[in-house]
Motif scaffolding. Structure first.
Motif, mmCIF file in Angstrom:
data_model
loop_
_atom_site.group_PDB
_atom_site.id
_atom_site.type_symbol
_atom_site.label_atom_id
_atom_site.label_comp_id
_atom_site.label_asym_id
_atom_site.label_seq_id
_atom_site.Cartn_x
_atom_site.Cartn_y
_atom_site.Cartn_z
ATOM 1 N N GLN A 192 -8.768 2.052 -3.637
ATOM 2 C CA GLN A 192 -8.687 1.604 -5.030
ATOM 3 C C GLN A 192 -7.586 0.571 -5.257
ATOM 4 O O GLN A 192 -7.594 -0.137 -6.265
ATOM 5 C CB GLN A 192 -8.481 2.805 -5.962
ATOM 6 C CG GLN A 192 -9.637 3.783 -5.962
ATOM 7 C CD GLN A 192 -10.963 3.137 -6.351
ATOM 8 O OE1 GLN A 192 -11.026 2.313 -7.245
ATOM 9 N NE2 GLN A 192 -12.024 3.506 -5.664
ATOM 10 N N LYS A 193 -6.638 0.452 -4.329
ATOM 11 C CA LYS A 193 -5.553 -0.526 -4.453
ATOM 12 C C LYS A 193 -5.942 -1.918 -3.956
ATOM 13 O O LYS A 193 -5.235 -2.885 -4.196
ATOM 14 C CB LYS A 193 -4.319 -0.045 -3.682
ATOM 15 C CG LYS A 193 -3.676 1.193 -4.263
ATOM 16 C CD LYS A 193 -2.436 1.571 -3.469
ATOM 17 C CE LYS A 193 -1.756 2.787 -4.081
ATOM 18 N NZ LYS A 193 -0.461 3.059 -3.439
ATOM 19 N N LYS B 221 -7.764 6.754 -2.542
ATOM 20 C CA LYS B 221 -6.647 6.296 -3.375
ATOM 21 C C LYS B 221 -6.093 4.963 -2.872
ATOM 22 O O LYS B 221 -5.582 4.169 -3.666
ATOM 23 C CB LYS B 221 -5.547 7.344 -3.483
ATOM 24 C CG LYS B 221 -4.721 7.571 -2.242
ATOM 25 C CD LYS B 221 -3.633 8.614 -2.512
ATOM 26 C CE LYS B 221 -2.659 8.748 -1.374
ATOM 27 N NZ LYS B 221 -1.583 9.685 -1.695
ATOM 28 N N TYR B 222 -6.215 4.691 -1.583
ATOM 29 C CA TYR B 222 -5.769 3.412 -1.038
ATOM 30 C C TYR B 222 -6.850 2.342 -1.191
ATOM 31 O O TYR B 222 -6.540 1.183 -1.440
ATOM 32 C CB TYR B 222 -5.346 3.560 0.419
ATOM 33 C CG TYR B 222 -4.165 4.480 0.575
ATOM 34 C CD1 TYR B 222 -2.909 4.112 0.118
ATOM 35 C CD2 TYR B 222 -4.314 5.735 1.150
ATOM 36 C CE1 TYR B 222 -1.823 4.965 0.240
ATOM 37 C CE2 TYR B 222 -3.230 6.597 1.279
ATOM 38 C CZ TYR B 222 -1.992 6.198 0.816
ATOM 39 O OH TYR B 222 -0.914 7.053 0.933
ATOM 40 N N ASP C 251 -6.014 -4.984 -6.413
ATOM 41 C CA ASP C 251 -4.692 -5.400 -6.871
ATOM 42 C C ASP C 251 -3.884 -6.081 -5.773
ATOM 43 O O ASP C 251 -3.140 -7.021 -6.040
ATOM 44 C CB ASP C 251 -3.904 -4.191 -7.398
ATOM 45 C CG ASP C 251 -4.488 -3.632 -8.686
ATOM 46 O OD1 ASP C 251 -5.103 -4.397 -9.456
ATOM 47 O OD2 ASP C 251 -4.340 -2.416 -8.907
ATOM 48 N N ILE C 252 -4.032 -5.625 -4.556
ATOM 49 C CA ILE C 252 -3.229 -6.158 -3.453
ATOM 50 C C ILE C 252 -3.853 -7.412 -2.848
ATOM 51 O O ILE C 252 -3.166 -8.402 -2.595
ATOM 52 C CB ILE C 252 -3.012 -5.070 -2.375
ATOM 53 C CG1 ILE C 252 -2.167 -3.931 -2.970
ATOM 54 C CG2 ILE C 252 -2.355 -5.648 -1.130
ATOM 55 C CD1 ILE C 252 -2.036 -2.706 -2.083
ATOM 56 N N PHE D 170 0.818 -1.212 0.000
ATOM 57 C CA PHE D 170 0.000 0.000 0.000
ATOM 58 C C PHE D 170 0.856 1.270 0.000
ATOM 59 O O PHE D 170 0.353 2.366 -0.197
ATOM 60 C CB PHE D 170 -0.934 0.033 1.221
ATOM 61 C CG PHE D 170 -2.192 -0.762 1.066
ATOM 62 C CD1 PHE D 170 -3.254 -0.282 0.319
ATOM 63 C CD2 PHE D 170 -2.325 -1.999 1.676
ATOM 64 C CE1 PHE D 170 -4.429 -1.009 0.180
ATOM 65 C CE2 PHE D 170 -3.491 -2.737 1.554
ATOM 66 C CZ PHE D 170 -4.540 -2.242 0.804
#
Length: 80
Positions: A48-49, A45-46, A52-53, A25
Motif C-alpha cells: 500500500q506504500k 501494508k508495504y 506514495d514512495i 518503506f
C-alpha cells in the motif's frame, strides 16, 4: 495485458538507492532487496506504500518472482 515493471525498476525510476528506498518503506535494505527478487513476499501494508514512495499505481508493479517477469518479457518479445 497492461505493461508492468518490477519493484527494483520502480525504485531505479525514482532515483533511489536500495538503502534510501528501504528507509522510506521503514524496512532493512536486505528486506527490500529480497522483495525486489520476489515481490510476492511483500506484506499488504508495504504494498500500500508503493504509490506514495514510487509514484506509481500498484497495478503497474509486477508481483512475483523477478525471473518469471523476465520469462514473460522474453515470451512477449518472441510473439511480436
Amino acid at each position: 495485458m497492461k505493461k508492468q515493471i518490477t519493484l527494483d525498476a520502480a525504485r531505479v525510476r525514482m532515483g533511489y538507492s536500495l538503502k534510501e528506498a528501504a528507509e522510506l518503506f521503514k524496512v532493512h535494505y536486505q528486506t527490500l532487496s529480497s522483495w525486489e527478487q520476489d515481490s510476492s513476499k511483500m506484506k499488504q501494508k508495504y504494498v500500500q506504500k508503493i504509490p506514495d514512495i514510487y509514484h506509481l499505481p500498484i497495478e503497474d508493479i509486477f508481483f512475483g518472482n523477478k525471473n518469471d517477469f523476465i520469462l514473460v518479457l522474453k515470451k512477449e518479445h518472441l510473439e511480436v
